[in-house]
Design an enzyme around this catalytic site. Structure first.
Site, PDB file in Angstrom:
ATOM      1  N   ASP A   1      24.958 -28.341  44.319  1.00 19.50           N
ATOM      2  CA  ASP A   1      26.478 -28.812  44.716  1.00 19.50           C
ATOM      3  C   ASP A   1      27.485 -27.865  44.229  1.00 19.50           C
ATOM      4  O   ASP A   1      28.539 -27.898  44.617  1.00 19.50           O
ATOM      5  CB  ASP A   1      26.864 -30.111  44.516  1.00 19.50           C
ATOM      6  CG  ASP A   1      26.930 -30.515  42.985  1.00 19.50           C
ATOM      7  OD1 ASP A   1      28.369 -30.591  42.707  1.00 19.50           O
ATOM      8  OD2 ASP A   1      26.069 -30.421  42.035  1.00 19.50           O
TER       9      ASP A   1
ATOM     10  N   ASP B   1      19.306 -29.196  40.967  1.00 22.13           N
ATOM     11  CA  ASP B   1      20.471 -29.575  40.095  1.00 22.13           C
ATOM     12  C   ASP B   1      20.209 -31.195  40.442  1.00 22.13           C
ATOM     13  O   ASP B   1      19.711 -31.707  41.295  1.00 22.13           O
ATOM     14  CB  ASP B   1      21.661 -29.277  40.527  1.00 22.13           C
ATOM     15  CG  ASP B   1      22.960 -29.710  39.647  1.00 22.13           C
ATOM     16  OD1 ASP B   1      22.718 -29.783  38.543  1.00 22.13           O
ATOM     17  OD2 ASP B   1      24.112 -30.229  40.371  1.00 22.13           O
TER      18      ASP B   1
ATOM     19  N   ASP C   1      23.377 -33.654  39.262  1.00 21.00           N
ATOM     20  CA  ASP C   1      24.487 -34.473  39.903  1.00 21.00           C
ATOM     21  C   ASP C   1      24.920 -34.006  40.974  1.00 21.00           C
ATOM     22  O   ASP C   1      25.285 -32.928  41.101  1.00 21.00           O
ATOM     23  CB  ASP C   1      25.357 -34.674  38.195  1.00 21.00           C
ATOM     24  CG  ASP C   1      24.726 -35.167  37.165  1.00 21.00           C
ATOM     25  OD1 ASP C   1      24.177 -36.140  37.179  1.00 21.00           O
ATOM     26  OD2 ASP C   1      24.939 -34.585  36.179  1.00 21.00           O
TER      27      ASP C   1
END
Length: 234
Positions: free
Chosen positions: A191, A16, A18
């Site tokens: 995250d 991922d 961001d």
């Protein structure tokens, strides 16, 4: 007669973007940047940008509504102005935020012979230059449809790479290479609790700088937790 050993499965390292490889949300920050440029009005745009971000964190974002909102200024300004603004965004916001810990993680997987893929729910206009800056060629982002003038229309093209859509996009990416999940050795760093569908699909899920819900789930399931941006000891 001896036989050749079983060939090693291709190794994939999925990331991922961001709050995983970057210590910020590039989509949100692009919106804030357009306010500073004077492309958008602070009060209403800022309020809606924050509301959409809160919806994403809560797992209830309507991605089609958000992309229409987030790309409105880009669509209106046109390609030349938008690309010039993004180059400034890279210099002022993204490049200073690229951390050596993220570059080291990517370099370790690259040195191990893994194929690197960034898969993100942020749109391709915002993220393609970021992927290049991180040295990652393979990017699966939200693809943007183009209008009759050849520039972005504000609509999404194809399956958005968000929640279960990330699994669908990776299924298609693998199939295009004549592969399926059982044919590859895969690691995914994220995250976000939104990424649980893909975390459950890979060989090795790694909760990276995880939000509270993902941290709880990772702890319950025994998934590794990586604090990539943890403060350094004095």
């Amino acid at each position: 007669m001896s036989t050749d050993p079983t060939p090693q499965r291709p190794r994939l390292a999925l990331f991922d973007l961001d709050h995983t490889l970057l210590p910020l949300d590039s989509d949100y920050e692009w919106g804030e940047f357009t306010i500073r440029l004077g492309w958008c009005e602070r009060g209403e745009f800022g309020r809606r940008n924050q509301a959409f971000y809160d919806d994403y964190v809560a797992g209830r974002l309507d991605v089609h509504d958000y992309v229409r909102f987030a790309t409105e200024a880009v669509c209106q300004r046109g390609q030349q102005a938008a690309e010039a603004a993004h180059a400034q965004f890279m210099r002022e916001v993204i490049q200073p935020a690229i951390r050596p810990e993220a570059l080291d993680l990517l370099a370790r997987h690259r040195a191990a012979g893994d194929e690197l893929v960034i898969i993100t729910a942020t749109n391709e206009f915002v993220t393609r230059p970021i992927a290049r800056a991180l040295g990652v060629e393979q990017l699966l982002a939200v693809e943007l449809a183009r209008g009759a003038n050849g520039w972005y229309s504000g609509a999404i093209h194809g399956v958005p790479s968000m929640r279960e859509g990330k699994v669908q996009r990776m299924d298609a990416w693998l199939a295009a290479r004549g592969l399926a999940w059982q044919d590859v050795d895969s690691t995914f760093y994220s995250d976000s609790f939104n990424d649980v569908p893909l975390l459950e699909r890979v060989t090795r899920p790694v909760a990276t700088n995880p939000d509270a819900r993902l941290r709880a789930l990772a702890t319950e399931r025994g998934w590794p937790i990586l604090e990539l941006f943890a403060p350094k000891a004095p």
